[in-house]
Design an enzyme around this catalytic site. Structure first.
Site, PDB file in Angstrom:
ATOM      1  N   GLU A 119      -8.457  -2.277 -10.095  1.00  0.00           N
ATOM      2  CA  GLU A 119      -7.392  -3.270 -10.182  1.00  0.00           C
ATOM      3  C   GLU A 119      -8.019  -4.655 -10.076  1.00  0.00           C
ATOM      4  O   GLU A 119      -9.165  -4.805  -9.661  1.00  0.00           O
ATOM      5  CB  GLU A 119      -6.406  -3.093  -9.020  1.00  0.00           C
ATOM      6  CG  GLU A 119      -5.694  -1.772  -9.047  1.00  0.00           C
ATOM      7  CD  GLU A 119      -4.339  -1.826  -8.373  1.00  0.00           C
ATOM      8  OE1 GLU A 119      -4.282  -1.617  -7.163  1.00  0.00           O
ATOM      9  OE2 GLU A 119      -3.334  -2.108  -9.079  1.00  0.00           O
ATOM     10  N   CYS A 167      -4.470  -2.754   3.791  1.00  0.00           N
ATOM     11  CA  CYS A 167      -5.247  -1.549   3.476  1.00  0.00           C
ATOM     12  C   CYS A 167      -6.729  -1.785   3.753  1.00  0.00           C
ATOM     13  O   CYS A 167      -7.471  -0.842   3.973  1.00  0.00           O
ATOM     14  CB  CYS A 167      -5.024  -1.157   2.027  1.00  0.00           C
ATOM     15  SG  CYS A 167      -5.343  -2.499   0.888  1.00  0.00           S
ATOM     16  N   ASN A 220       3.574  -3.593   2.290  1.00  0.00           N
ATOM     17  CA  ASN A 220       2.786  -4.537   3.102  1.00  0.00           C
ATOM     18  C   ASN A 220       2.400  -5.836   2.383  1.00  0.00           C
ATOM     19  O   ASN A 220       2.198  -6.851   3.044  1.00  0.00           O
ATOM     20  CB  ASN A 220       1.554  -3.844   3.698  1.00  0.00           C
ATOM     21  CG  ASN A 220       0.550  -3.423   2.662  1.00  0.00           C
ATOM     22  OD1 ASN A 220       0.905  -3.063   1.548  1.00  0.00           O
ATOM     23  ND2 ASN A 220      -0.713  -3.477   3.013  1.00  0.00           N
ATOM     24  N   GLU A 241      -4.098   3.871  -5.711  1.00  0.00           N
ATOM     25  CA  GLU A 241      -4.893   3.130  -4.718  1.00  0.00           C
ATOM     26  C   GLU A 241      -4.270   3.379  -3.353  1.00  0.00           C
ATOM     27  O   GLU A 241      -3.092   3.088  -3.149  1.00  0.00           O
ATOM     28  CB  GLU A 241      -4.914   1.633  -5.046  1.00  0.00           C
ATOM     29  CG  GLU A 241      -5.659   1.316  -6.333  1.00  0.00           C
ATOM     30  CD  GLU A 241      -7.114   1.760  -6.336  1.00  0.00           C
ATOM     31  OE1 GLU A 241      -7.739   1.766  -5.263  1.00  0.00           O
ATOM     32  OE2 GLU A 241      -7.623   2.127  -7.411  1.00  0.00           O
TER      33      GLU A 241
HETATM   34  P1  NAD Z   1       4.006   5.058   0.978  1.00  0.00           P
HETATM   35  O1  NAD Z   1       3.069   5.988   0.298  1.00  0.00           O
HETATM   36  O2  NAD Z   1       4.900   5.600   2.016  1.00  0.00           O
HETATM   37  O3  NAD Z   1       4.947   4.364  -0.111  1.00  0.00           O
HETATM   38  C1  NAD Z   1       4.434   3.705  -1.219  1.00  0.00           C
HETATM   39  C2  NAD Z   1       5.472   3.713  -2.330  1.00  0.00           C
HETATM   40  O4  NAD Z   1       5.661   5.058  -2.782  1.00  0.00           O
HETATM   41  C3  NAD Z   1       6.845   3.226  -1.891  1.00  0.00           C
HETATM   42  O5  NAD Z   1       7.420   2.460  -2.917  1.00  0.00           O
HETATM   43  C4  NAD Z   1       7.597   4.512  -1.671  1.00  0.00           C
HETATM   44  O6  NAD Z   1       8.996   4.379  -1.785  1.00  0.00           O
HETATM   45  C5  NAD Z   1       7.040   5.364  -2.798  1.00  0.00           C
HETATM   46  N1  NAD Z   1       7.218   6.809  -2.601  1.00  0.00           N
HETATM   47  C6  NAD Z   1       7.392   7.493  -1.434  1.00  0.00           C
HETATM   48  N2  NAD Z   1       7.520   8.814  -1.689  1.00  0.00           N
HETATM   49  C7  NAD Z   1       7.435   8.977  -3.027  1.00  0.00           C
HETATM   50  C8  NAD Z   1       7.492  10.108  -3.899  1.00  0.00           C
HETATM   51  N3  NAD Z   1       7.653  11.333  -3.422  1.00  0.00           N
HETATM   52  N4  NAD Z   1       7.345   9.906  -5.231  1.00  0.00           N
HETATM   53  C9  NAD Z   1       7.145   8.671  -5.728  1.00  0.00           C
HETATM   54  N5  NAD Z   1       7.105   7.558  -4.955  1.00  0.00           N
HETATM   55  C10 NAD Z   1       7.239   7.715  -3.622  1.00  0.00           C
HETATM   56  O7  NAD Z   1       3.110   3.846   1.541  1.00  0.00           O
HETATM   57  P2  NAD Z   1       3.593   2.578   2.380  1.00  0.00           P
HETATM   58  O8  NAD Z   1       3.901   3.003   3.772  1.00  0.00           O
HETATM   59  O9  NAD Z   1       4.602   1.808   1.613  1.00  0.00           O
HETATM   60  O10 NAD Z   1       2.257   1.675   2.372  1.00  0.00           O
HETATM   61  C11 NAD Z   1       1.231   1.829   3.288  1.00  0.00           C
HETATM   62  C12 NAD Z   1       0.059   2.551   2.659  1.00  0.00           C
HETATM   63  O11 NAD Z   1      -0.360   1.854   1.491  1.00  0.00           O
HETATM   64  C13 NAD Z   1      -1.155   2.592   3.554  1.00  0.00           C
HETATM   65  O12 NAD Z   1      -1.757   3.857   3.474  1.00  0.00           O
HETATM   66  C14 NAD Z   1      -2.079   1.538   2.957  1.00  0.00           C
HETATM   67  O13 NAD Z   1      -3.438   1.714   3.224  1.00  0.00           O
HETATM   68  C15 NAD Z   1      -1.774   1.687   1.508  1.00  0.00           C
HETATM   69  N6  NAD Z   1      -2.179   0.495   0.765  1.00  0.00           N
HETATM   70  C16 NAD Z   1      -3.251   0.578  -0.070  1.00  0.00           C
HETATM   71  C17 NAD Z   1      -3.665  -0.549  -0.771  1.00  0.00           C
HETATM   72  C18 NAD Z   1      -4.816  -0.484  -1.743  1.00  0.00           C
HETATM   73  O14 NAD Z   1      -4.939  -1.363  -2.572  1.00  0.00           O
HETATM   74  N7  NAD Z   1      -5.662   0.542  -1.665  1.00  0.00           N
HETATM   75  C19 NAD Z   1      -2.991  -1.765  -0.613  1.00  0.00           C
HETATM   76  C20 NAD Z   1      -1.911  -1.819   0.261  1.00  0.00           C
HETATM   77  C21 NAD Z   1      -1.504  -0.678   0.937  1.00  0.00           C
END
Ligand code: NAD
Length: 485
Positions: free
Chosen positions: A464, A283, A151, A249
């Site tokens: 962070e 997020c 995102n 996070e």
């Molecule tokens: P996601 O958890 O699906 O993916 C995040 C990353 O993890 C990607 O690069 C993905 O390829 C990787 N990943 C997936 N499965 C994995 C595994 N088994 N092992 C290691 N890596 C793996 O999340 P998303 O859909 O990309 O992002 C949306 C989420 O991120 C929402 O929940 C949002 O709230 C959160 N987010 C949090 C923040 C924050 O700072 N707290 C900021 C932005 C987004």
């Protein structure tokens, strides 16, 4: 269409498997944006090995010399702002104005950590005896892995890469497969800025192979992840096995409380920006509006007016203020939640449907959506949607508002709209969230301030952003020197 390779050991290389995949523009899926290597565990392991080789040279430089590379990268990125913002919009879907702001944020973060390099050091601590010097130094962890979501495809990688590098670590990053282009462009820019080979490596591929290798490789000393709770929880367990440093996070269910004394026009404006801006895919987006019931209807009517004024379309088009969902899967999830909410008794006040008129038929567009009469314990009030869907929860006064706001198991950002300074201050004290906004949008962060969540939004071990981001990426060593004899 662009063609990218992995960036490993300073070279552009394909996946060991030779396989590739493509990304498409979520505003018009007929357009292929770029082609990437479909990497696996072997590629990730090679990147870790390349990083290890680069570690002594990079860690041996002074922080100031490392900071110079970041400052130079900031200048180079700034010069490429229009090109990179357009690429970001094509791949992720946010509007060009939003994408331009995000690229600007990345340049500012590099500039911030470039400058901060002059201040990185330890502490001197008074010893109990004369002729003794007691001080601390900071050293890098070593190989650090970064796993990032789709995102904010440039801001999040940069807010991890910059403190990691300036602290002397070498990095392997796995960007999200929906939007990898910007992480690769960062690598290109840092290389141009003089970053030595192998110090930053980018491997594109699936989480379950590339990400899993980074989480389990014994040479990875620390891993910073941003993404969903399910994945973050799993990686945290994997790191705990070998006691590697972990920073997770994750998601939120961010409230904006609107009290009866608050400025309702301001409240509607803030919720529209924080709930529908970035297509609700932040997020820190507002997804629960907890409103005093005496003003709930008036507030809802004002919010509907704001939602109606939103122009939905391809983010590259002038005048468009909300782009598509990032993918079909995300759009389907958003629409499913609108359905679930209504089955749970919420009323659909505005929106709720996919948009397919004209050119919109080729993208993942939906209306900004407002649900009323949402119950605090319903799924729509507790689970992250990650789309332009806002639920209004009517409550009876401030105490109930806080209780409801704290009744979820996540706590990232939380906002309140009130003219009562006492209530605002009590809210700041009592709300279970990492970021509190008073008469402000729940989204939007100062890059110089700490950021992170509480409860299931974060491992809550290290923050962070801001100068404190260095804490995760460095170890403190305590030195005792006796010169009394
Ligand atoms: P996601 O958890 O699906 O993916 C995040 C990353 O993890 C990607 O690069 C993905 O390829 C990787 N990943 C997936 N499965 C994995 C595994 N088994 N092992 C290691 N890596 C793996 O999340 P998303 O859909 O990309 O992002 C949306 C989420 O991120 C929402 O929940 C949002 O709230 C959160 N987010 C949090 C923040 C924050 O700072 N707290 C900021 C932005 C987004």
């Amino acid at each position: 269409m662009r063609t990218y390779q992995n960036f490993i050991g300073g070279e552009w290389v394909g996946a060991a498997s030779g396989r590739t995949f493509q990304t498409r523009n979520p505003a018009d899926t007929r357009e292929v944006v770029a082609e990437y290597p479909l990497s696996g565990a072997e590629d990730a392991s090679q990147a870790v090995a390349a990083a290890r080789i680069a570690l002594p040279g990079w860690a041996g430089m002074t922080a100031v010399a490392r900071g110079r590379v970041l400052s130079k990268a900031s200048q180079l990125l700034e010069a490429r702002k229009p090109e990179l913002a357009e690429l970001l919009t094509r791949e992720e879907g946010k509007t060009l104005a939003e994408a331009t702001g995000e690229v600007q944020r990345a340049t500012d973060i590099f500039r911030f950590f470039g400058g901060l390099s002059y201040t990185l050091g330890g502490q001197t601590i008074p010893h109990d005896l004369p002729g003794n010097l007691l001080y601390t130094t900071r050293s890098p962890l070593g190989v650090v892995a970064l796993i990032t979501p789709w995102n904010f495809p440039i801001a999040i990688p940069v807010w991890k890469i910059a403190p990691a590098l300036v602290a002397g670590n070498v990095v392997v990053i796995k960007p999200a497969s929906q939007t990898p282009a910007l992480a690769l462009e960062i690598a290109r820019t840092l290389a141009e800025a003089g970053l030595p080979k192998g110090v930053l490596n980018v491997v594109v591929g699936e989480g379950r192979s590339v990400g899993a290798e980074l989480a389990t490789n014994p040479d990875v000393a620390g891993l910073s992840f941003t993404g969903s709770y399910g994945v973050g929880h799993q990686i945290h367990q994997q790191l705990a096995q070998r006691m590697a440093r972990s920073q997770m996070e994750m998601g939120g269910k961010n409230p904006t409380i609107v009290l009866a004394d608050g400025d309702l026009d301001l409240a509607a404006r803030l919720v529209a920006i924080a709930g529908f801006g970035l297509t609700g895919q932040a997020c820190t987006a507002t997804s629960r509006v907890i409103v005093d019931k005496s003003v709930a209807d008036t507030f809802a009517a004002k919010l509907v007016e704001k939602a109606k004024a939103i122009v939905i379309g391809n983010g590259l088009k002038q005048g468009v203020t909300m782009g598509p969902a990032v993918s079909e899967q995300q759009l389907d999830g958003n629409l499913k939640y609108v359905e679930i909410a209504q089955q749970e008794g919420a009323t659909l006040i505005h929106g709720g449907a996919r948009l397919t008129d004209g050119d919109l038929a080729h993208g993942w567009f939906m209306q900004p959506t407002i649900l009323g009469n949402v119950k605090p314990k319903s799924r729509i009030a507790c689970e992250e949607v990650f789309g332009p869907v806002v639920g209004i929860i009517p409550v009876d006064g401030f105490e109930e508002a806080i209780r409801v706001a704290n009744s979820v198991d996540v706590g990232l950002s939380a906002s309140i709209v009130t003219r009562d300074i006492k209530k605002a201050m009590l809210y700041a004290e009592r709300i279970e969230a990492g970021v509190v906004k008073i008469n402000q949008i729940s989204t939007g962060l100062a890059l110089q301030a700490p950021f992170g969540g509480v409860k299931k939004s974060s491992t809550d071990s290290f923050k962070e952003q801001g100068a404190g981001a260095i804490e995760f990426y460095s170890r403190v060593k305590t030195v005792y020197l006796d010169y009394s004899a």
